[in-house]
Scaffold this motif. Sequence first.
Motif, PDB file in Angstrom:
ATOM      1  N   UNK A  81       0.422  -1.273   0.213  1.00 42.01           N
ATOM      2  CA  UNK A  81       0.036   0.124  -0.342  1.00 42.01           C
ATOM      3  C   UNK A  81       0.449   1.223   0.171  1.00 42.01           C
ATOM      4  N   UNK A  82       2.136   0.641   0.791  1.00 43.08           N
ATOM      5  CA  UNK A  82       2.906   2.218   0.850  1.00 43.08           C
ATOM      6  C   UNK A  82       3.557   2.820   0.105  1.00 43.08           C
ATOM      7  N   UNK A  86       2.356   6.095  -3.019  1.00 47.64           N
ATOM      8  CA  UNK A  86       4.190   6.828  -2.725  1.00 47.64           C
ATOM      9  C   UNK A  86       4.547   7.024  -4.725  1.00 47.64           C
ATOM     10  N   UNK A  87       3.356   5.887  -5.787  1.00 47.49           N
ATOM     11  CA  UNK A  87       3.534   6.344  -7.073  1.00 47.49           C
ATOM     12  C   UNK A  87       2.547   6.913  -6.970  1.00 47.49           C
ATOM     13  N   UNK A  91       3.130  10.939 -10.046  1.00 45.28           N
ATOM     14  CA  UNK A  91       1.697  10.054 -11.054  1.00 45.28           C
ATOM     15  C   UNK A  91       1.369  12.236 -11.119  1.00 45.28           C
ATOM     16  N   UNK A  92       0.325  12.250  -9.221  1.00 50.30           N
ATOM     17  CA  UNK A  92      -0.071  13.266  -9.297  1.00 50.30           C
ATOM     18  C   UNK A  92       0.816  14.700  -9.270  1.00 50.30           C
ATOM     19  N   UNK A  93       1.923  13.763  -9.003  1.00 51.18           N
ATOM     20  CA  UNK A  93       2.881  15.674  -9.195  1.00 51.18           C
ATOM     21  C   UNK A  93       3.731  15.954 -11.102  1.00 51.18           C
ATOM     22  N   UNK A 100       9.386  16.508  -8.710  1.00 50.84           N
ATOM     23  CA  UNK A 100       9.305  15.233  -8.003  1.00 50.84           C
ATOM     24  C   UNK A 100      10.402  15.207  -6.963  1.00 50.84           C
ATOM     25  N   UNK A 101       9.574  15.138  -5.687  1.00 49.64           N
ATOM     26  CA  UNK A 101      10.547  15.355  -4.097  1.00 49.64           C
ATOM     27  C   UNK A 101      11.790  14.105  -4.014  1.00 49.64           C
ATOM     28  N   UNK A 102      12.695  14.717  -4.142  1.00 47.54           N
ATOM     29  CA  UNK A 102      13.035  13.271  -3.741  1.00 47.54           C
ATOM     30  C   UNK A 102      12.633  12.235  -2.760  1.00 47.54           C
TER      31      UNK A 102
END
Length: 104
Positions: A81-82, A86-87, A91-93, A100-102
Amino acid sequence: MASQPRRGGVSLPERRAAKSDSNGSIISKLSGSPIVSRGRQAASDAVLVTRKLLKSTGKAAWIAGTTFLILVVPLIIEMDREQQMNELELQQASLLGTPPQPQK
């Protein structure tokens, strides 16, 4: 009277009984020997140890299986789930145009 031989017929039950007794006595001597007795005892002990080993192995497998289901499977589900979250955030970003954040 019983020890007198009969006239008129050939019947030798004493010899037949003696022959079968000699075969029976060999078998009974072999089956009653200490080597055979020790072999039977060893086989009996081996069967007993094998049964106990299988029983304890089954118990250990049950404990390991239920422990895995109770502790490890929920952990795997949560980690999946985590990763999906994150994926999804990545995608939203990328759709919104923010860099994208590191990853930590």
